[in-house]
Design an enzyme around this catalytic site. Structure first.
Site, PDB file in Angstrom:
ATOM      1  N   GLN A   1      74.930  15.854 -19.567  1.00  0.00           N
ATOM      2  CA  GLN A   1      74.756  16.487 -18.257  1.00  0.00           C
ATOM      3  C   GLN A   1      76.089  16.974 -17.672  1.00  0.00           C
ATOM      4  O   GLN A   1      76.108  17.808 -16.769  1.00  0.00           O
ATOM      5  CB  GLN A   1      74.058  15.527 -17.276  1.00  0.00           C
ATOM      6  CG  GLN A   1      72.600  15.260 -17.687  1.00  0.00           C
ATOM      7  CD  GLN A   1      71.870  14.311 -16.750  1.00  0.00           C
ATOM      8  OE1 GLN A   1      72.358  13.960 -15.688  1.00  0.00           O
ATOM      9  NE2 GLN A   1      70.682  13.884 -17.157  1.00  0.00           N
TER      10      GLN A   1
ATOM     11  N   HIS B   1      62.966   4.353 -20.067  1.00  0.00           N
ATOM     12  CA  HIS B   1      63.590   5.303 -19.136  1.00  0.00           C
ATOM     13  C   HIS B   1      63.351   4.944 -17.678  1.00  0.00           C
ATOM     14  O   HIS B   1      64.268   4.962 -16.854  1.00  0.00           O
ATOM     15  CB  HIS B   1      63.065   6.720 -19.408  1.00  0.00           C
ATOM     16  CG  HIS B   1      63.605   7.743 -18.455  1.00  0.00           C
ATOM     17  ND1 HIS B   1      63.008   8.031 -17.248  1.00  0.00           N
ATOM     18  CD2 HIS B   1      64.714   8.525 -18.513  1.00  0.00           C
ATOM     19  CE1 HIS B   1      63.723   8.957 -16.617  1.00  0.00           C
ATOM     20  NE2 HIS B   1      64.759   9.266 -17.367  1.00  0.00           N
TER      21      HIS B   1
ATOM     22  N   ARG C   1      57.833   5.338 -14.643  1.00  0.00           N
ATOM     23  CA  ARG C   1      56.976   6.524 -14.717  1.00  0.00           C
ATOM     24  C   ARG C   1      56.924   7.108 -16.124  1.00  0.00           C
ATOM     25  O   ARG C   1      56.008   7.842 -16.458  1.00  0.00           O
ATOM     26  CB  ARG C   1      57.409   7.594 -13.712  1.00  0.00           C
ATOM     27  CG  ARG C   1      58.750   8.224 -13.981  1.00  0.00           C
ATOM     28  CD  ARG C   1      59.063   9.372 -13.012  1.00  0.00           C
ATOM     29  NE  ARG C   1      60.245  10.093 -13.453  1.00  0.00           N
ATOM     30  CZ  ARG C   1      61.505   9.782 -13.112  1.00  0.00           C
ATOM     31  NH1 ARG C   1      61.732   8.774 -12.297  1.00  0.00           N
ATOM     32  NH2 ARG C   1      62.516  10.483 -13.576  1.00  0.00           N
TER      33      ARG C   1
ATOM     34  N   HIS D   1      70.212   2.461 -10.192  1.00  0.00           N
ATOM     35  CA  HIS D   1      69.961   2.976  -8.839  1.00  0.00           C
ATOM     36  C   HIS D   1      69.405   1.876  -7.919  1.00  0.00           C
ATOM     37  O   HIS D   1      70.081   1.433  -7.027  1.00  0.00           O
ATOM     38  CB  HIS D   1      69.052   4.208  -8.821  1.00  0.00           C
ATOM     39  CG  HIS D   1      69.528   5.320  -9.689  1.00  0.00           C
ATOM     40  ND1 HIS D   1      70.783   5.869  -9.574  1.00  0.00           N
ATOM     41  CD2 HIS D   1      68.927   5.973 -10.736  1.00  0.00           C
ATOM     42  CE1 HIS D   1      70.942   6.825 -10.489  1.00  0.00           C
ATOM     43  NE2 HIS D   1      69.833   6.905 -11.205  1.00  0.00           N
TER      44      HIS D   1
ATOM     45  N   ASP E   1      76.580   8.411 -14.376  1.00  0.00           N
ATOM     46  CA  ASP E   1      75.244   8.998 -14.457  1.00  0.00           C
ATOM     47  C   ASP E   1      75.248  10.473 -14.869  1.00  0.00           C
ATOM     48  O   ASP E   1      75.409  10.788 -16.041  1.00  0.00           O
ATOM     49  CB  ASP E   1      74.524   8.774 -13.118  1.00  0.00           C
ATOM     50  CG  ASP E   1      73.023   9.041 -13.195  1.00  0.00           C
ATOM     51  OD1 ASP E   1      72.525   9.351 -14.286  1.00  0.00           O
ATOM     52  OD2 ASP E   1      72.337   8.934 -12.153  1.00  0.00           O
TER      53      ASP E   1
HETATM   54 ZN    ZN Z   1      70.447   8.202 -15.057  1.00  0.00          ZN
END
Ligand code: ZN
Length: 452
Positions: free
Chosen positions: A58, A205, A208, A267, A318
């Site tokens: 990312q 993960h 959900r 988180h 992250d």
């Molecule tokens: Zn993450």
């Protein structure tokens, strides 16, 4: 041998410390010593932090998602762009990006990383001939940089709460529990070529992206070691899980899995006070990612109640939109100050905020990555960082104020040296393989941008 003018040992500050390291482990730490010929001399030696949560790829889209479109941007529109981006990443891109990201982490003062790895398959979703092909790319990047890797292959089976089908953008992530077991075995094989401090855990993960039955099966099959999961990052996720499973995410997880010290809950932003106390009591680490949580508009962590209950925490970068250890620490505290309209929030009773944040994140981060580290003492891995206390940002401070200076007044440029289990990869503020890693990253970005 390392000789430090001052060092933060497990039992406090000491001067003129001579440190012996053998096979990556600290074997002696002698205060009030004299430097010997051949010692690596540094100014101030600290236990280095683990970066407990990273999605390295990312980093390559940092800065691409900060343009406001018509309508309301949200976490979920950010995620859509991330999905489009992933469709073009090749194994070569992924390795080059990971190596660059790990280098930036080391130069910022991190000795290790928890790579929460969910890109597994080819664009379109067909597996590579080796199911662990992309895990091997991450392992290769760790080898190139010398960072201490805890590789966390991700179980991602469903597109949303209630076992929804995967969306097209999620095709590269998907595995059923059985194939996930094969993937973890391939990842273990790839990481087995790295130094002995590197390891493999697992990462369902999020609630959900799995189901209660699948989660239980994956945990049953787990051979031991870290278990990481994203949880309660966004209000929509809390509502979706509550609607599906009848409980809030953290509440549900604590009631339905044996959450303990080897767990890291990433988180854990949206918790009631009761959830906060229960999570602290579980012994799990809160994986806080302050810069990303601010960037994505997640919200502030319930810090005061969690610290009051004795909860463990660590820091992760992250999304890697910015890799900065000092910035993570102050963003964590500032998120609390802005919410509470107060100062010096992340301390129980009295004390130095910088010290609570730094030493807490050092211990919690090591715990989350399954590394015997987080303090400087005999028997611990030599995960170390040296900073320059004569830097103008720190020069006026007393020893007892140095961690406050690091957290609130300094930039990462005060970092001079970093060791990962004794591997001395950052010297004079520069990674020893910087030129080749950056050149390769530039070439990978040029090829990726041409393909978008
Ligand atoms: Zn993450």
């Amino acid at each position: 041998m390392i000789f430090a003018k001052q060092a933060l040992l497990a039992d406090g500050w000491a001067r003129d410390v001579r440190l012996s390291i053998e096979a990556g482990t600290i074997t002696d730490a002698v205060p009030d010593a004299s430097a010997q010929l051949g010692d690596t001399r540094v100014d101030t030696l600290l236990p280095s932090l683990a970066n407990l949560h990273s999605h390295s790829f990312q980093r390559a889209m940092a800065g691409m998602t900060e343009y406001r479109m018509a309508g309301k941007d949200s976490f979920w529109t950010w995620r859509d762009l991330m999905y489009r981006f992933t469709a073009h990443l090749s194994p070569e891109h992924i390795e080059a990006i990971a190596a660059f990201v790990f280098l930036q982490m080391q130069e910022a003062g991190y000795a290790s990383v928890g790579e929460f790895h969910y890109l597994h398959h080819q664009p379109g979703g067909a597996p590579y001939a080796d199911l662990g092909e992309l895990s091997a790319c991450i392992a290769a990047a760790a080898q190139t940089t010398g960072i201490g890797l805890t590789h966390l292959p991700v179980l991602y089976t469903y597109g949303g709460a209630g076992q929804a089908d995967l969306q097209a953008g999620q095709a590269r992530f998907g595995n059923c529990v059985d194939r996930f077991g094969e993937l973890v075995a391939r990842a273990r094989h790839a990481v087995s070529a790295l130094p002995g401090d590197c390891r493999v855990g697992i990462a369902p993960h999020s609630l959900r992206a799995t189901s209660p039955g699948d989660l239980a099966a994956a945990l049953d099959a787990h051979e031991g070691g870290p278990v990481h999961i994203h949880i309660a990052e966004q209000p929509k996720e809390v509502a979706d899980i509550e609607g599906w499973l009848g409980a809030r995410p953290v509440e549900w997880l604590l009631a339905n899995a044996k959450v303990a010290r080897e767990w890291c809950l990433i988180h854990a932003t949206h918790m009631t006070d009761a959830e906060t106390r229960a999570m602290a009591a579980s012994g799990a680490v809160a994986g806080l990612c302050p810069i990303t949580e601010a960037n994505l508009g997640d919200g502030p962590f319930n810090g005061p109640a969690y610290l009051q209950a004795g909860g463990a925490f660590g820091i992760g970068s992250d999304s890697n939109v910015l890799i900065s250890l000092t910035e993570e620490l102050r963003t964590l505290e500032y998120s609390q100050r802005l919410r509470d309209v107060a100062r010096n929030v992340m301390v129980v009773g009295e004390g130095s905020v910088g010290e609570v944040l730094y030493t807490g994140a050092a211990r919690g981060g090591a715990q989350a990555l399954g590394r015997k580290a987080g303090t400087i003492e005999v028997g611990q891995l030599a995960d170390l960082v040296a900073i320059d206390s004569t830097d103008p940002a720190l020069v006026a401070l007393q020893q007892s104020q140095l961690l406050d200076g690091l957290a609130f007044a300094a930039k990462d440029s005060v970092v001079t040296d970093v060791w990962s289990a004794g591997r001395h990869a950052v010297k004079g503020g520069r990674h020893i393989a910087r030129d080749q890693i950056v050149a390769r990253y530039r070439a990978a970005m040029a090829s990726l941008m041409a393909s978008l």
